[in-house]
Scaffold this motif. Structure first.
Motif, PDB file in Angstrom:
ATOM      1  N   LYS A 102       0.832  -1.204   0.000  1.00  0.00           N
ATOM      2  CA  LYS A 102       0.000   0.000   0.000  1.00  0.00           C
ATOM      3  C   LYS A 102       0.867   1.253   0.000  1.00  0.00           C
ATOM      4  CE  LYS A 102      -3.880  -2.304   2.088  1.00  0.00           C
ATOM      5  NZ  LYS A 102      -4.712  -2.504   3.251  1.00  0.00           N
ATOM      6  N   MET A 153       2.030   1.747  -3.458  1.00  0.00           N
ATOM      7  CA  MET A 153       0.946   2.227  -4.314  1.00  0.00           C
ATOM      8  C   MET A 153       0.724   3.724  -4.142  1.00  0.00           C
ATOM      9  SD  MET A 153      -0.865   0.846  -6.565  1.00  0.00           S
ATOM     10  CE  MET A 153      -2.017   1.598  -7.652  1.00  0.00           C
ATOM     11  N   LEU A 171       1.601  -6.305  -5.382  1.00  0.00           N
ATOM     12  CA  LEU A 171       0.460  -6.351  -4.467  1.00  0.00           C
ATOM     13  C   LEU A 171      -0.313  -7.661  -4.661  1.00  0.00           C
ATOM     14  CD1 LEU A 171      -0.900  -4.579  -2.332  1.00  0.00           C
ATOM     15  CD2 LEU A 171      -2.302  -3.610  -4.137  1.00  0.00           C
TER      16      LEU A 171
END
Length: 137
Positions: free
Chosen positions: A90, A93, A131
């Motif tokens: 995350k 990202m 991911l």
């Protein structure tokens, strides 16, 4: 899937040096190519604290995630680290969202011209693949 994850160790450095976007004041003037590395170099010169955060999110978080998933895949690390690997994904990202936000803001102002380059797709694909690989770890 193990080896697909390990291929990210080659693809991420390519994505860091690949042009993410081309930006310029107006389309009439030449456009400068911006990569993750060139962006970080500029950022280090202006704001070291932000550069440190972006460097962690763009470089270290994705690499740590790929290595962590590989270690779990080869039974060299406990599967209990999976939540930590998801957090690293995350954080990685966040960089893609930051770049997308930059493009939207610059295009919205109308005084600059921005074109998305192939490196943004490669970088985003690498982040999403990392991911995805962590969900099965």
């Amino acid at each position: 899937m193990r080896y697909a994850n390990l291929s990210l160790l080659i693809l991420f450095p390519i994505a860091w040096f690949a042009p993410l976007l081309r930006a310029g004041l107006l389309p009439l003037f030449g456009l400068s190519e911006i990569s993750v590395i060139s962006g970080l170099q500029s950022l280090w010169g202006t704001d070291a604290a932000l550069a440190l955060v972006v460097t962690f999110c763009a470089i270290f978080a994705p690499l740590l995630k790929v290595v962590g998933v590989a270690l779990v895949d080869f039974n060299l690390l406990s599967e209990r680290v999976a939540p930590a690997l998801l957090i690293l994904g995350k954080l990685a990202m966040a960089d893609v969202f930051l770049i997308a936000l930059y493009i939207v803001v610059v295009k919205g102002v109308g005084m600059a011209h921005v074109e998305v380059a192939w490196g943004l797709y490669l970088f985003t694909g690498c982040i999403l693949a990392a991911l995805l690989f962590s969900f099965r770890a």
